[in-house]
Design an enzyme around this catalytic site. Structure first.
Site, PDB file in Angstrom:
ATOM      1  CE1 TYR A 284       2.071  29.337   0.013  1.00 31.35           C
ATOM      2  CE2 TYR A 284       3.479  27.621   0.916  1.00 31.35           C
ATOM      3  CZ  TYR A 284       3.185  28.956   0.744  1.00 31.35           C
ATOM      4  OH  TYR A 284       4.002  29.918   1.293  1.00 31.35           O
ATOM      5  CE1 TYR A 334       5.649  31.826  -0.673  1.00 33.84           C
ATOM      6  CE2 TYR A 334       6.010  33.890   0.480  1.00 33.84           C
ATOM      7  CZ  TYR A 334       5.776  32.529   0.505  1.00 33.84           C
ATOM      8  OH  TYR A 334       5.653  31.885   1.706  1.00 33.84           O
TER       9      TYR A 334
END
Ligand SMILES: [Zn+2]
Lengths: 380, 133
Positions: A284, A334
């Protein structure tokens, strides 16, 4: 009881990723879920479980009504923020191993670029809870908070902005090979160093992009997945963690080591695997320093050496330890970390646009500073 | 002092702290049972789970733990106020409090350097705490 190899990823799907989808988040979610079900060779009639992110805006009754989920028997949601990308998979696997559901859909949909942008402050006149101790001093956005982790890593270990840049260059290179990625133009270390400061030490090219889009993943039992359309991807391990003093991100005890130490131990132990077995890692990457810190936390290098570890092309798809071969939050899109699990699945099916040779074990992990989640996936 | 920022909301767990700020004191909550500092202020000690709180006047100086220089305005009120520095300052009881470095003039900051607590007035007349070298 363990979750090891009890459940599998059977389908993945996503919408186009863009700066302005022109669609509702509900529409995006439906498109991604139908794509993931179709990928698995299933229909909404087969679905009996649903996991959402706690930050998702969609009314789940709207979603299940429009998709005609008639057999839904189990629902769950996960916090926190970007740890959700892996946590949803952990929840789904647990539900399947526990006999609560047979086919679970995990999804995330957001118009984050054309709608409410995380990178811009809400124009609130007051701040309550922990924000009362942050907002009045101009600590308003994620970059303002996560930059303190970058600072402490630099102070304690001598990590440099150029080393953050090594991460950015690798992620952009991967995105430039991925037709789905929003950012296609390769960048150099010099481009990274020339990009403007946002919250020193974070430069523009240390920050992830903002996107509109959705993605979805279908999880089912390891047995059931054998009979479906795609090669199955086994969920060998799954874990979630919350560190001490998680409130407010920057008030945890140690800002150079984001939470994940026990998540890392748990996920490896459950899978019976270690970092030496991992062929590629999806991390991440809300901000580039967290790639460096996660590589340390998951045992790929000693704590403090992550900056040197990412130099020299080591994390490129053709390097020793490929990281985010889709381009990540930084350059693909994203969608809160769920595309990282989609890419891990592609790697294990052999269908990535930056395919790693003989990928058999892929780790997907998210350390959003104070909370964490991880899954270890293997070729079925 | 940054202008145009959201005002802190006072609640049951934070009232004594903000009352202290109003009289230019930094009253940091500590556990009455075991002495552990608590930040941000909250209802329970995370070490021994006592709800008894002692509000200790923290005079400092503190030591710089982390600093971020914001150069990109993410809020319209900040356009004319960037760059500004947000510091995390550690005190002897390990509590780390966040504020702005009010007299930053672009010089390099150093891990562990001493910073002093200052009090300023917000636009609405209420007091707020900050730090200076
Ligand atoms: Zn106590």
């Amino acid at each position: 009881m363990t979750l090891r190899n009890r459940a599998a990823i059977a389908g993945v799907g996503q919408t186009l990723y863009s700066k302005n989808s022109g669609k509702t988040e509900l529409r995006l979610a439906c498109e991604a879920i139908l794509a993931a079900l179709s990928d698995a060779g299933l229909t909404p009639d087969d679905v009996d479980g649903l996991v959402r992110f706690d930050m998702d805006n969609i009314d789940d009754t709207a979603l299940t009504s429009h998709l005609g989920f008639r057999n839904l028997g189990w629902m769950s949601q996960t916090g926190y923020g970007g740890t959700g990308g892996n946590a949803v998979i952990a929840h789904a696997a647990a539900a399947i191993a526990g006999g609560l559901a047979k086919v679970v859909v995990c999804f995330r949909a957001l118009n984050e670029r054309s709608g409410v942008r995380y990178g811009q402050a809400k124009q609130a006149t007051s701040a309550g809870g922990v924000l009362a101790f942050q907002n009045p001093w101009g600590m308003l956005t994620p970059a303002h908070k996560f930059a303190h982790f970058a600072r402490r890593h630099m102070v304690e270990f001598g990590t440099t902005s150029r080393q953050f840049g090594e991460v950015a260059v690798a992620l952009r290179r991967h995105a430039s090979r991925n037709p789905l990625a929003m950012m296609q133009k390769p960048i150099s270390l010099e481009d990274h160093q020339a990009s403007r400061m946002i919250a020193d030490p974070l430069r523009l090219f240390d920050c992830c992009i903002e996107s509109d889009g959705a993605c979805a993943i279908v999880v089912t039992s390891a047995e059931h997945a054998k009979d479906l359309k795609q090669p199955r991807v086994l969920i060998a391990g799954a874990a979630q963690g919350s560190g001490s003093r998680a409130q407010g991100i920057v008030f945890r005890d140690d800002l150079a080591r984001p939470e994940s130490t026990h998540t890392a131990a748990d996920v490896y132990r459950m899978a019976g695997l270690g970092p030496q077995d991992v062929d590629a890692v999806m991390i991440y990457d809300h901000f580039t320093p967290f790639v460096i810190m996660s590589l340390e936390a998951y045992g790929f290098c000693p704590v403090g050496e992550g900056g040197r570890f990412v130099e020299g092309g080591r994390i490129h798809f053709d390097g020793e330890l490929p990281v985010n071969t889709h381009g990540g939050n930084h350059s693909e899109a994203y969608i809160h970390g769920l595309p990282h699990v989609v890419e891990a699945t592609r790697q294990l099916r052999g269908t990535s646009t930056s395919q790693v040779n003989n990928a058999e074990v892929v780790l997907s992990c998210s350390s959003v500073a104070q909370l964490s989640a991880a899954v270890l996936l293997t070729k079925g | 002092m940054l202008r145009g920022m959201p005002a802190p909301v006072v609640d049951f767990d934070t009232q004594p702290f903000w009352d202290g700020v109003a009289s230019e004191k930094l009253l940091v909550p500590h556990c009455k049972a075991c002495g552990t500092g608590r930040w941000p202020p909250g209802p329970v000690c995370d070490k021994c789970w006592s709800t008894e709180t002692e509000w200790k006047n923290t005079v400092g100086p503190g030591r710089l733990y982390s600093w971020v220089v914001t150069t990109h305005a993410t809020h319209p009120a900040l356009t004319s106020q960037v760059p500004y520095v947000v510091v995390l300052v550690e005190f002897d009881d390990k509590v780390r409090i966040l504020g702005n470095l009010v007299n930053w003039d672009g010089e390099t900051l150093v891990d562990g350097q001493e910073l002093h607590v200052v009090f300023e007035e917000r636009e609405d007349g209420t007091k707020i705490y900050n730090f200076r070298t």
